[in-house]
Design a protein around this motif. Structure first.
Motif, PDB file in Angstrom:
ATOM      1  N   ILE A  69       0.837  -1.203   0.000  1.00 24.74           N
ATOM      2  CA  ILE A  69       0.000   0.000   0.000  1.00 24.74           C
ATOM      3  C   ILE A  69       0.873   1.255   0.000  1.00 24.74           C
ATOM      4  O   ILE A  69       0.560   2.238  -0.684  1.00 24.74           O
ATOM      5  CB  ILE A  69      -0.993  -0.033   1.178  1.00 24.74           C
ATOM      6  N   ALA A  70       1.977   1.218   0.724  1.00 25.03           N
ATOM      7  CA  ALA A  70       2.911   2.356   0.708  1.00 25.03           C
ATOM      8  C   ALA A  70       3.469   2.559  -0.698  1.00 25.03           C
ATOM      9  O   ALA A  70       3.605   3.706  -1.159  1.00 25.03           O
ATOM     10  CB  ALA A  70       4.039   2.127   1.713  1.00 25.03           C
ATOM     11  N   VAL A 108       1.990   1.870  -3.546  1.00 27.23           N
ATOM     12  CA  VAL A 108       0.923   2.478  -4.341  1.00 27.23           C
ATOM     13  C   VAL A 108       0.722   3.944  -3.958  1.00 27.23           C
ATOM     14  O   VAL A 108       0.470   4.795  -4.825  1.00 27.23           O
ATOM     15  CB  VAL A 108      -0.400   1.690  -4.169  1.00 27.23           C
ATOM     16  N   ALA A 109       0.864   4.253  -2.672  1.00 26.55           N
ATOM     17  CA  ALA A 109       0.661   5.627  -2.200  1.00 26.55           C
ATOM     18  C   ALA A 109       1.819   6.551  -2.565  1.00 26.55           C
ATOM     19  O   ALA A 109       1.746   7.758  -2.328  1.00 26.55           O
ATOM     20  CB  ALA A 109       0.447   5.632  -0.693  1.00 26.55           C
ATOM     21  N   GLY A 110       2.877   5.994  -3.140  1.00 27.11           N
ATOM     22  CA  GLY A 110       4.002   6.823  -3.542  1.00 27.11           C
ATOM     23  C   GLY A 110       5.037   7.046  -2.461  1.00 27.11           C
ATOM     24  O   GLY A 110       5.928   7.878  -2.617  1.00 27.11           O
ATOM     25  N   VAL A 111       4.939   6.310  -1.373  1.00 29.36           N
ATOM     26  CA  VAL A 111       5.942   6.410  -0.313  1.00 29.36           C
ATOM     27  C   VAL A 111       7.232   5.803  -0.840  1.00 29.36           C
ATOM     28  O   VAL A 111       7.209   4.705  -1.424  1.00 29.36           O
ATOM     29  CB  VAL A 111       5.466   5.667   0.963  1.00 29.36           C
ATOM     30  N   HIS A 128       6.509   3.955  -9.775  1.00 33.59           N
ATOM     31  CA  HIS A 128       5.204   4.587  -9.591  1.00 33.59           C
ATOM     32  C   HIS A 128       4.157   3.632 -10.150  1.00 33.59           C
ATOM     33  O   HIS A 128       4.306   3.116 -11.253  1.00 33.59           O
ATOM     34  CB  HIS A 128       5.123   5.928 -10.321  1.00 33.59           C
ATOM     35  N   SER A 188      -2.318  -0.366  -9.608  1.00 34.46           N
ATOM     36  CA  SER A 188      -2.556   0.071  -8.226  1.00 34.46           C
ATOM     37  C   SER A 188      -3.733  -0.674  -7.611  1.00 34.46           C
ATOM     38  O   SER A 188      -3.675  -1.099  -6.460  1.00 34.46           O
ATOM     39  CB  SER A 188      -2.826   1.580  -8.184  1.00 34.46           C
ATOM     40  N   VAL A 246      -3.369  -3.086  -4.262  1.00 35.70           N
ATOM     41  CA  VAL A 246      -4.170  -2.861  -3.054  1.00 35.70           C
ATOM     42  C   VAL A 246      -5.105  -4.044  -2.828  1.00 35.70           C
ATOM     43  O   VAL A 246      -5.262  -4.508  -1.688  1.00 35.70           O
ATOM     44  CB  VAL A 246      -4.949  -1.531  -3.150  1.00 35.70           C
TER      45      VAL A 246
END
Length: 179
Positions: A43-44, A46-49, A61, A67, A71
């Motif tokens: 999830i990180a 996907v969130a761009g972390v 990315h 994505s 998830v």
């Protein structure tokens, strides 16, 4: 006038309702926790972390269906891990009433044991194979050293998922099928 008696609950089996051993409850509680770090890592991502993943020298990315897939994989993995709790809880002995056709009926032990055993063997093989690949190939995925360490840290607990599930399944069998 004759009266018809409608049973309000299914016949109770003498082996149902027995408590699970304390160790099995702890092991079942641990299963969703060993799947959580990898799900949070995905999830990180996907969130761009920045998790240290690179593709062609650029941070990875994800977008669109990729994505959604990542998830969904995290959510489904955690949902399957949570099902292990049914092996030590009363809802693992009787199907929930809201399920059509089978709601309120006794869960056949063989059904639960077969599903849990298949799942335990599958995740043991999947994550064992993945771990073997990492041991043999090392960091050939293009991660930074810190990112690779984070990946290994988040995914290593998955090696416990299968053995824990198989142990809890054995306890379920003993509790529901043996005297």
């Amino acid at each position: 006038m004759t009266t018809v008696t409608v049973p309000t609950s299914p016949a109770v089996h003498p082996r149902d309702g027995r408590p699970a051993p304390r160790w099995a409850i702890r092991a079942a509680d641990l299963i969703p926790l060993v799947t959580l770090p990898s799900g949070l890592w995905r999830i990180a991502l996907v969130a761009g972390v920045p998790v240290g993943a690179f593709e062609h020298g650029e941070p990875v990315h994800t977008a669109g269906w990729q994505s959604v897939y990542i998830v969904s994989l995290s959510v489904v993995s955690e949902a399957f891990a949570l099902l292990a709790l049914g092996l030590v809880q009363p809802w693992g002995e009787v199907f929930p009433r809201w399920l059509p056709w089978i709601g309120g009926r006794r869960v056949p032990p063989l059904f639960a044991e077969a599903a849990a055993t298949a799942g335990g063997v599958a995740v043991t093989l999947i994550w064992g194979y993945a771990a073997w690949g990492v041991l043999v190939n090392g960091n050939d995925l293009g991660f930074s050293p810190a990112g690779f360490a984070l990946l290994v840290t988040c995914y290593t607990p998955l090696l416990l998922w299968g053995p824990l599930l198989l142990a809890v399944t054995a306890a379920y069998h003993h509790r529901r099928c043996r005297d």
